[in-house]
Motif scaffolding. Sequence first.
Motif, short mmCIF file in Angstrom:
data_model
loop_
_atom_site.label_atom_id
_atom_site.label_comp_id
_atom_site.label_asym_id
_atom_site.label_seq_id
_atom_site.Cartn_x
_atom_site.Cartn_y
_atom_site.Cartn_z
N ALA A 28 0.84 -1.17 0.07
CA ALA A 28 -0.03 0.02 0.12
C ALA A 28 1.09 1.14 -0.05
N ALA A 29 2.30 1.15 0.57
CA ALA A 29 2.85 2.47 0.46
C ALA A 29 3.59 2.69 -0.53
N ARG A 30 3.73 1.43 -1.54
CA ARG A 30 4.28 1.66 -2.78
C ARG A 30 3.35 1.91 -3.76
N HIS A 31 2.21 1.48 -3.85
CA HIS A 31 1.26 1.66 -4.92
C HIS A 31 -0.08 2.29 -4.55
N GLY A 32 -0.16 3.10 -3.62
CA GLY A 32 -1.06 3.74 -2.86
C GLY A 32 -2.32 4.22 -3.73
N GLY A 33 -2.22 4.88 -4.67
CA GLY A 33 -3.28 5.54 -5.41
C GLY A 33 -3.61 4.46 -6.67
N GLU A 34 -2.88 3.36 -6.65
CA GLU A 34 -3.49 2.68 -7.99
C GLU A 34 -4.37 1.57 -7.61
N VAL A 35 -5.10 0.79 -8.47
CA VAL A 35 -6.29 0.12 -8.24
C VAL A 35 -5.64 -1.05 -7.65
N ALA A 36 -6.07 -1.45 -6.66
CA ALA A 36 -5.76 -3.04 -5.93
C ALA A 36 -6.48 -3.98 -6.39
N VAL A 37 -7.97 -3.73 -6.10
CA VAL A 37 -8.71 -4.89 -6.61
C VAL A 37 -10.11 -4.21 -7.13
N THR A 38 -10.44 -4.83 -8.20
CA THR A 38 -11.82 -4.52 -8.84
C THR A 38 -12.61 -5.80 -9.46
N ASP A 39 -13.91 -5.34 -9.53
CA ASP A 39 -14.84 -6.21 -10.25
C ASP A 39 -14.72 -5.90 -11.68
N GLY A 40 -14.06 -5.10 -12.03
CA GLY A 40 -14.26 -4.57 -13.46
C GLY A 40 -15.56 -4.02 -14.17
N ALA A 41 -16.41 -3.60 -12.98
CA ALA A 41 -17.56 -2.86 -13.30
C ALA A 41 -18.11 -1.88 -12.26
N ASP A 42 -18.34 -2.31 -11.23
CA ASP A 42 -18.99 -1.36 -10.28
C ASP A 42 -17.95 -0.84 -9.02
N THR A 43 -17.41 -1.87 -8.47
CA THR A 43 -16.46 -1.71 -7.20
C THR A 43 -15.00 -1.84 -7.67
#
Length: 533
Positions: A28-43
């Motif tokens: 989290a410290a290295r990639h803070g603003g990047e998307v970590a997990v997504t359902d590819g649609a809503d979340t």
Amino acid sequence: MTIIIHRSPLPDVTIPDQSITDYVFASAARHGGEVAVTDGADTSYTFTELHDAVRRLGGGLQARGVGPGAVVAILAPNIPEYAVVFHAVALAGGTVTTINPTYGIEEVSHQLDDAGASWIFTTPMFVDTAVTAAAASGATRIVVIGAAPETALPDSPGSPGDAGSATVVELAAMFGEPISQTPLDYADHVVVLPYSSGTTGLPKGVMLTHRNLVANIAQLQHAFKASGDEAALAVLPFFHIYGMQVVMNMLLAQGVRVVTMPRFDMLRALELVQQQRLTRFFAVPPIVLGLAQHPAVDDFDLSSLKQVFSGAAPLGSDLQAEAAARAGCEVVQGYGMTELSPVSHCTPEGQVRPGTSGVTVSNTEIRIVDPVSGADLGVGERGELLVRGPQVMKGYLNNPEATAATLDSDGWLRTGDVAIIDEHQHVSIVDRIKELIKYKAFQVPPAELEAVLVTHPAVADAAVIGIPDLEAGELPKAFITTAPGAATPSLEDLQAHMAQHLAAYKQIRAVEVLDAIPKSASGKIQRRELRGR
């Protein structure tokens, strides 16, 4: 007898003394603003948002009594919130038990009861199962992820004011002050209790510690290296150790974007590869078969893929090559089991040897042992694979007999699989000593199916084996004897009976009637004779 130990050809790694959650979220410290997990649609959650949600839910759970000694069940498909709940419980010092959401009520209640779970996190689709199973076990609180505020939920058992069902509104209210990791003995504290049939028998709780999970991710750093902006498909279920550790935890730890799918659909998977520019596709052999042969593959742009990684069951070299040509990237495989957290063998990029499961991972030793004499064997010889390393489980929950049968006093774990190590130090799985049936990479214990079959009024005795199938790997086939005076039951009759008790993947797919089930003098089913038929 001389002991022959084959050590990993990969460099040893340092295993930090920390919790699985702290280890994973160092990213989290290295990639803070990047998307970590997504359902590819809503979340979607960025790494910072995901870590914050984990810390806040952990605080809310801790304030409500979740800590060392508390077991929380997750009965859910792959959704982004799965990682939030898993790591919130771990941060609070509790233990997670992951349950297959396609299980029947009896199977769910057995696991809840055996694991001692007091909480259940689920989704709207599985509320009825959760409520009914909780009533038959000691679970006293059900929390529904993603339920609308107005959703009416059945009452669940428990004390007024403390237990009962909760919707997403109450779930949000659980988010409290963010907490740090509850101090624990990471080498001893059981953080997760997935259930596995092991080498034989009915499902057992596999006790995996924080150190087991941290070690196994660390051990893969020389075999799997993410670089740049990488993203991976997460369709392998998080309740299964492969999806939980290799896909969810390892990828998050390496800063890879995880794209969840609640169930596998080839067209949707191909669509996500194209839309999300996925670089990694974690699969099992039936999915690899689809990549090799499904006509729709040619309709999608898969040029972003760097690698397809197959596990959970052996992958034939011909299919491996066919899928690699079709997907336009290398297809590799690995080997592991729940009791190994789960990986003991993996194919590093660029080191594919078709048909093999790769090399032994860092900090790990193996032996190839004659299953009859117990003598150690060398290169090119077939024997049972034994594994020793920091990823080996603590043991089976409340089952010292099964633990002793699988894990010896020197730390060697008997896998029940027959393997060969070649001159390049690659290992191939060539057979199985254990009786488990592998149906689409799921473990199907024959004893469990037999126990249900004999409760049918027309069945006097039963035995189940796996028969080869190109798509599924193996199909469960039942041999039965008919009860005196009863009409011979049809396959459909038996399937309807079994559907009331077991998950769909444990269903028999063929049946044969015998005059008697072949058994040894001690009463053990002679499955070799049945396979010979």
